[in-house]
Design an enzyme around this catalytic site. Structure first.
Site, PDB file in Angstrom:
ATOM      1  N   TYR A 171     -93.234-118.597  33.625  1.00  0.00           N
ATOM      2  CA  TYR A 171     -94.538-118.282  34.210  1.00  0.00           C
ATOM      3  C   TYR A 171     -94.366-117.391  35.440  1.00  0.00           C
ATOM      4  O   TYR A 171     -95.062-116.384  35.605  1.00  0.00           O
ATOM      5  CB  TYR A 171     -95.235-119.583  34.590  1.00  0.00           C
ATOM      6  N   SER A 177    -100.436-115.289  40.959  1.00  0.00           N
ATOM      7  CA  SER A 177    -100.249-116.654  41.445  1.00  0.00           C
ATOM      8  C   SER A 177     -99.302-116.601  42.643  1.00  0.00           C
ATOM      9  O   SER A 177     -98.515-115.658  42.781  1.00  0.00           O
ATOM     10  CB  SER A 177     -99.651-117.525  40.342  1.00  0.00           C
TER      11      SER A 177
END
Length: 392
Positions: free
Chosen positions: A244, A231
Site C-alpha cells: 500500500y 496517505s
C-alpha cells in the site's frame, strides 16, 4: 546599545494614540481570522495556533519592546503575513463540474454528498453503479449527481466516462477531478503475491494516472483542479503496509511532478494525505476477505515459512486497531473541498489528528529512530515468530 525605548521618550498623547492603533489592528485581525473559522475554511491546527500566538503575544511584544510607530507597523505586518498563510476564501460554485472516482463508499461517497449539497455538478464514478453505495447516493442526492460505471483499471470504462462527461460539460470543460479510488492489503512484503501487488498498483497508482491523462483535455478549458488522494503512509513507511505504501509513494511523486507540469495550463494539483479513518477498506468483512486473498495467493514455500497462525494474528491485531479509528470523515472532505474551491489551494493537505506534525517530524528524525517509532506502532505480531524452515 539598547533598542528598548523608555516610556518617557513617548508623549502621553502618543501612547494613547498607539494603544488605539494596536487595538484597531488587533480587532481587524481577530475578526478576519474568526470569519474564516466560522465559514469552515480552517480548524484548529498549526496555522490557527500561529494566529493566536501573533494575536496574544505579538501586540505586547511590539508595544513594550519596539514601541512607537515602528512597533505598530511591525505588529500590523506580522498580522498581515500570518493572515496571508491562512486558507483563502472559496470560489463561487457556479456551473463547476467535478468527477470523483471510488464513490461506492468512504471518502468518495461522502464527498459526492457534500459537493451536491453546495450546488456542484458531480460525476460519481463507482466500481458498481448498482451497488449499495451508488444506490444510497441515487436516493439521497439531487439530479446534479450523475452515477457512472467506472473501474479505473478498465480502459473501456474510462473512455465511456470521458464521453458522458464531455456531453454534459461541453465547451466549459471539467473543473475538478478527484482521484480517490484505492484499495489496501496488509501483510509483510514476502507474503504478498505478485497478483495482489499488481492489483494494488493498478488501482491505486496506474488507475489514477490513466484517469487523469484521459480527462486532462476536458480540464484545460476550465483551468480547474486535480485532487489526488494519497496517505500519510506515502511518506512514512510502516511494517506490514509495504505494498500500500509503495503505491502511495508513487502517487506523491506523480502528483508533485504533475503539479509542476500543469502550471502552464493554469491547472492546480493538490495532494490529500489522510491518516487512518474507518471506511469500507478497514471494515471487518473487507479485511477478512483480503486476508483470505493473501493466503490463497501465497506460494507454498511462503505458507510453510510463516504459517496461517502468523497471518491470522496480524489481522486480529488490525481488527482491534481499526475499531478505534475515527469514522468522522469531515477533515478529509473539508480538505478535498478546499483543494477544489479555495482561491489559493495548498499543494498538500495532511488530514487527521497530528497529521501535519507527524509528516513534518518524521522527515527530520534519523532513520534508526523513525524505524523504532513505526515498528513500536506496527500491527505486526510482537511475540509470535515466523516458522523459519530450511529449503530442501
Amino acid at each position: 546599545m539598547s533598542f528598548i525605548i523608555d516610556d518617557t521618550d513617548i508623549p502621553e498623547d502618543d501612547v494613547i494614540l498607539f494603544s488605539i492603533l494596536y487595538s484597531c489592528v488587533t480587532v481587524v485581525f481577530a475578526m478576519a481570522v474568526l470569519s474564516k473559522f466560522l465559514t469552515n475554511e480552517f480548524r484548529f491546527g498549526f496555522r490557527s495556533a500561529l494566529s493566536l500566538a501573533v494575536l496574544f503575544l505579538g501586540e505586547p511584544l511590539c508595544q513594550f519592546f519596539v514601541k512607537g510607530p515602528i512597533g505598530v507597523v511591525c505588529f500590523a505586518v506580522g498580522c498581515l503575513l500570518v493572515y496571508s498563510i491562512l486558507p483563502a476564501s472559496h470560489l463561487p460554485v457556479g456551473n463547476k463540474a467535478v468527477l470523483i472516482t471510488g464513490c461506492d463508499s468512504g471518502f468518495g461517497n461522502a464527498l459526492v454528498a457534500k459537493l451536491d449539497s453546495i450546488g456542484m455538478q458531480v460525476f460519481a464514478g463507482c466500481l458498481d453503479k448498482d451497488g449499495p453505495g451508488a444506490v444510497s447516493l441515487r436516493h439521497s442526492c439531487s439530479d446534479r449527481v450523475h452515477l457512472l460505471q467506472l473501474d479505473v483499471t478498465k480502459d473501456e470504462d474510462i473512455q465511456a466516462a470521458v464521453s458522458i462527461v464531455q456531453a454534459h460539460v461541453g465547451s466549459e470543460g471539467l473543473w475538478g477531478l478527484v482521484s480517490n479510488a484505492g484499495v489496501c492489503y496488509i501483510g509483510e512484503l514476502e507474503m504478498i503475491s505478485e497478483w495482489i501487488t499488481r492489483k494494488v498498483m493498478d488501482i491505486n497508482l496506474f488507475g489514477a494516472i490513466k484517469v487523469t491523462k484521459s480527462f486532462l483535455p476536458l480540464m484545460r478549458p476550465a483551468k480547474g483542479r486535480i485532487i489526488i488522494v494519497s496517505s500519510v503512509l506515502g511518506r512514512i513507511s510502516f511494517e506490514g503496509y509495504g505494498i500500500y505504501g509503495i503505491s502511495k509513494h508513487g502517487l506523491i511523486a506523480y502528483a508533485d511532478t504533475l503539479r509542476q507540469e500543469m502550471r502552464k495550463w493554469d491547472i492546480k494539483v493538490s495532494l490529500i494525505e489522510p491518516t487512518g479513518y474507518a471506511t469500507e477498506n478497514t471494515s471487518d468483512s473487507s479485511m477478512r476477505l483480503k486476508r483470505e486473498e493473501i493466503w490463497d495467493t501465497m506460494d507454498e514455500q511462503t505458507k510453510a515459512t510463516y504459517g496461517r497462525e502468523y497471518l491470522d494474528e496480524i489481522y486480529n491485531n488490525l481488527l482491534g486497531i481499526f475499531k478505534m479509528l475515527p469514522d468522522d470523515l469531515t477533515p478529509v472532505i473539508r480538505a478535498m473541498r478546499s483543494g477544489l474551491l479555495s482561491k489559493r489551494p495548498r499543494e498538500r493537505y495532511p488530514c487527521g489528528a497530528g497529521a501535519d506534525f507527524v509528516t513534518y517530524i518524521f522527515g527530520l528524525l534519523p532513520i534508526w529512530i523513525s524505524d523504532k517509532v513505526t515498528m513500536s506502532m506496527s500491527a505486526m505480531p510482537k511475540t509470535a515468530k515466523p516458522r523459519i524452515q530450511m529449503i530442501q
